[in-house]
Enzyme design. Sequence first.
Site, PDB file in Angstrom:
ATOM      1  N   SER A 135       0.941  -1.290  -0.005  1.00  0.00           N
ATOM      2  CA  SER A 135       0.013   0.052  -0.048  1.00  0.00           C
ATOM      3  C   SER A 135       0.916   1.275   0.171  1.00  0.00           C
ATOM      4  O   SER A 135       1.995   1.559  -0.838  1.00  0.00           O
ATOM      5  CB  SER A 135      -1.228  -0.036   1.244  1.00  0.00           C
ATOM      6  OG  SER A 135      -1.852  -1.122   1.212  1.00  0.00           O
TER       7      SER A 135
ATOM      8  N   ASP B  29      -4.638  -6.071  -2.485  1.00  0.00           N
ATOM      9  CA  ASP B  29      -3.457  -5.516  -1.465  1.00  0.00           C
ATOM     10  C   ASP B  29      -3.460  -6.605   0.077  1.00  0.00           C
ATOM     11  O   ASP B  29      -4.392  -6.828   0.225  1.00  0.00           O
ATOM     12  CB  ASP B  29      -4.136  -3.956  -0.858  1.00  0.00           C
ATOM     13  CG  ASP B  29      -3.228  -3.243  -0.018  1.00  0.00           C
ATOM     14  OD1 ASP B  29      -2.433  -3.834   0.568  1.00  0.00           O
ATOM     15  OD2 ASP B  29      -3.346  -2.072   0.218  1.00  0.00           O
TER      16      ASP B  29
END
Length: 544
Positions: free
Chosen positions: A106, A375
Amino acid sequence: MGVLICKICACFYLSNCSCHQDLDMRFGFELCSQEMTFLRKRKRYVASALKNVFHLQQDLQDFEVPVVAIITTGGGLKSMTGLYGSLMGLKKLNLLDCVSYISGLSGTTWTMANLYRDAYWSQKDLDSHIGEAQKQATKCKMGCFSMDRMKYYDKQLCQRKEEGYRTSFIDLWGLMIEYLLNDGKDPHKLSEQQEALCDGQNPLPIYVSVSVRDSYSTNDFKEWVEFTPYEVGLLKYGAFVRTEHFGSEFFMGRLLKKLPESRICYLQGDVLHYLGREPLWRGFFSPPLDEDPVLPTRPHELRTRMYTPPGPLSSALRGALTDRFSVAQHHNFLKGYQLHNNYLENEHFCRWKDTVLDSRPNELMQNADHLGMIDAGFFINTSSPPLLRPQREVDVIIYLTFWVLYKAYKYYSEQKIPFPKISLTDEDKKNLKECYLFHDSDLPGCPIVIFLPLVNDTFREYKAPGVKRCCSEMEGGQLDLTSRFSPYCMFSVRYTDENYRRLLNLSEYNILNNSQMIMQALQIAIGLYRQRHRLGHFCICFVP
C-alpha cells in the site's frame, strides 16, 4: 499439435531436476542467483556500517554480518510519510546501510517506488526526496477528476487493453495514484529498479500482494505473492517469473506471448479497503451501467435486452460499483500445471499452506487464466511473509507499523513459522510505547524483532531526543493519529504542510529516541553469529 497441447496439463512438484532448466520460469524455493549476488555485495556495505556504528577495531568477518530487514505496513499517505521519516532517522544514525531488505505494501510502496528511481538514494541526503513527497502530499487533488484526466485515463486503459492486459478498476485507480504522487506520467517499471541494486548500494525492495479467488473469501483463500526487481513469485509454490515477464501469457512454464512490462503505477493500485465478495453497490443502480432495461416479455418469449459494449473506462467504473472491485487481474503464469500429490509433502509448501483447498491439489491450481491480486492489507496488513522465508535468513526485523503485531504473531504461530512471542502488559495495550524488543533465543531460526509502532508519546514534550520543547513549541508535538477526525485518517489524500512535517518529524524522532534498543538488537545478532561460529569450530575439532 497446437490444438492438442492446449488440453494437456503437467503435474509438478518441487525438485531440482533438469526438466525445469529450459523453462521460462523458475521452480524452486531457493533465492534466485541475482539476489544471492546482490546479498554478497550488500554485505560489504553492512559490515562497514556496523564497524563504524560500534567503533570496532577490526572488520567483521562474513559469518558475523547479520541480515537486517525493515518491514512496513499499509496506510495511505500516513504510511508513506511515516516511512520517509523512519528512513531519515536511520540515515542520521548511520544505520540505513546496515539494512539488506525493505518490504512494503500500500502506502509504503509509494515511498519505495519513488526512492528507487534514484539508483543511489540511500547514499545521499534524503531531503530532496522528502521535499518532493511533501509537494505531492500537499497539492490539490481535484484535477484527478477533470475531463482532461478522464480522457487520459481512457486512452491509457485502451492502450493497456490493446497490449493484452485485462483492465479493471484497479488499473484506473493506479492511474489516479500516478496523478496523486507525480506531476505527470511516470514511465518507471519495477525491473528498472535493478539499477539501484547493481553494486549492493541500497537495500533490496520487496513489494507484497495476495492472490485470491472470486468464489472464496480472503480468510478462506489467499496466497502470498512477492515482487522484487528480479522476480515475481508465489511463495507457497516456489514458482517465479522474471519481473519484466509478469503479466505475460504462459503455458506449462513456457512464455507464449510477451506483453510489455506494466508501468509501476499499475502495481500500486491495490490500496482500497476490501469489502468482501458482495458487490459494493448492487441494487443501487437499476439498470446496470451500459445496459438498457430488460423489456417485458410473455411466457413463450425469450427475455431480450439491448447491450452496448462498454469501453475500458466505463468498464472499470462499472467494476468499482458492481464487482469485487479491489482485485487486479493478471495472466496466470502457472497456467497448464496441476499440483502433484507429493507436492503437498514439501516442507516449504507446508509453511504457507493455509487455504481451504490446500489438501486438494486438483482444486488448488485449476488452470485459471488469471491471478486475482489484492492489497495484502486486506488480510493482516503486513509485508513480512517474504522476509520469513528461511532462505533469506533474516536475523533482525525493524517492524514499522500503526498496529500491534498480534494478528501477525498469531498467524505465524499457526503456520509454525519462527517468530518471537508478542507479549505486552495491560498498560502497554492501552498506551503503546515507542519501541519494543522481542527475542526468543530458544526458537531456532527466529528473528529478533524491533517493534516501532507509530505513536505520539514523548514527542509531545521533546522536539529531539533529550531536548525539551519550550512553551511556544508545544503545539508542534500535538498529533491526532487515531481519532475519526484525525487529519491522518486512511482515506486522506491531502495534508497541509504543517501536518506533513509533524508526522515526518514524529517518525524520525521515534527512531532517534530508541536508537539504543535498535543497536542492542544488532549487537545480539552479531553475538549469536559469533557464538554459532565458535560452536561450529568446537564440533569440527572433537567429532571423530
